[in-house]
Design an enzyme around this catalytic site. Structure first.
Site: not given
Ligand code: UT7
Length: 332
Positions: A116, A257, A287
């Protein structure tokens, strides 16, 4: 301006996305997620996806044609074509296919990979060829079809990515519009975001094996990448601004990005750059990896938001890990 007296101007932009659109409601029929979760956590509402008829080559050519026309040059004027991509149509390189289709017969063409960060790394790479006087006119493309490599059963990643291409023409110029840059890498954190080749030994003759396999779908530690981005991106932009000898207040547009709206907001806040200066197309494209910065740049230019002379702070970040920033003024 360097000692050789050669400056750099970015004189044209173009972009392309596949026609097919997948929205959050459709995604929520595939994995346990919801439009509400994806929109509030990422800002993404839909993404464009290439089918088997689509290719990085085709998207890149469409974006390039737009950039070449805007710059007022012809493909024969191009000395160099750099394709920043992590998803080439051919592992031996895709840039030469683009060169052939454009009819850019004088240009040397090659691929480069920095995930990216590919567009920003490519911009700086292209600039070196211009500054040394080796080449005068360069086409830089960022293009990716990450949907080929997404695990469509992994809700942590499949909601994020979309496909697309963006391109710019960079030309030698009397006035230097590339004001500063800073690039970084940290391979110790590479496991945070990977699209790895995995192989098994295959014995080809008694006692001699080769590694036969394929690339495996994207894996990501979202939380770690998020933390990395909000910490490192403001730092690298500040360093590039320092190189450019300008302040954050002098920035007209922040082009990050397009990974997550929360990352865009957090970085802008850290730099005290107001929201109206932050361009985002996340809602429509998700993305798009190496394509995301030139795509959002091209949209800003074609909407008449970005005007000649405007100061742009662009920053890419992602797998590698890699990150970098470039400060430039749009146009001649
Ligand atoms: O281009 C490369 C660069 N990539 C990035 O910049 C990605 C950077 N990271 C992010 O954008 C975020 O970390 C994500 C959008 C991928 C995830 O968001 P988050 O707020 O960090 O969520 P999390 O991973 O802390 O997950 C929180 C909860 C979890 O459930 P529990 O364990 O709290 O019960 C996940 O299992 O949300 C759950 N979860 C979802 N729920 C519904 C994770 N993905 C999803 C989903 N829909 N798609």
């Amino acid at each position: 301006m360097n000692q050789l007296g050669v400056g750099i101007a970015i004189t044209g932009s173009g972009s392309a996305t596949p026609a097919v659109v997948l929205d959050n409601h459709q995604l929520s029929q595939m994995v346990e997620t919801s439009d509400e979760w994806i929109t509030t956590r990422t800002g993404i509402q839909q993404r464009h996806l290439a089918d088997s008829q689509g290719s990085v080559t085709a998207l890149a050519v469409e974006a390039s044609v737009g950039a070449i026309a805007m710059a007022g040059i012809t493909p024969k004027d191009l000395d160099l074509i750099i394709l920043a991509t992590s998803t080439p149509d051919d592992l031996f390189g895709t840039a030469t296919q683009i060169q052939a289709l454009l009819g850019a017969s004088r240009a040397v063409a090659f691929d480069m990979t920095a995930a990216c960060s590919g567009f920003v790394f490519g911009l700086v790479t292209a600039a070196q060829f211009i500054r040394t006087g080796a080449y005068k006119t360069v086409l830089l493309i960022g293009a990716d079809i990450l949907s080929r490599w997404v695990d469509w059963s992994d809700r942590g990643t499949c909601i994020l990515f979309g496909d697309g291409a963006g391109a710019v023409v960079m030309q030698a110029s009397e006035s230097d519009r590339l004001l500063g840059f800073e690039l970084r890498s940290d391979g110790t954190q590479s496991k945070c975001l990977q699209l790895p080749y995995k192989a098994q030994n295959k014995e080809i003759v008694n006692g001699i094996s080769t590694a036969q396999g394929t690339y495996h779908p994207i894996t990501m530690n979202g939380k770690e990448v998020y933390k990395f981005a909000v910490q490192k991106v403001p730092e690298v932009i500040e360093k590039a601004l320092f190189q450019a000898n300008i302040t954050a207040e002098q920035v007209d547009w922040l082009l990050l990005h397009q990974a997550n709206q929360r990352i865009l907001d957090a970085v802008a806040e850290r730099l005290t750059i107001p929201k109206h200066k932050v361009l985002s197309n996340l809602a429509r494209h998700g993305n798009t990896s190496a394509a995301s910065i030139p795509l959002v740049l091209d949209e800003g230019v074609r909407l008449g938001k970005i005007q000649p002379g405007d100061v742009i702070a662009a920053s890419g970040f992602g797998a590698g890990l890699t990150w970098g920033a470039a400060i430039f003024q749009w146009g001649m």
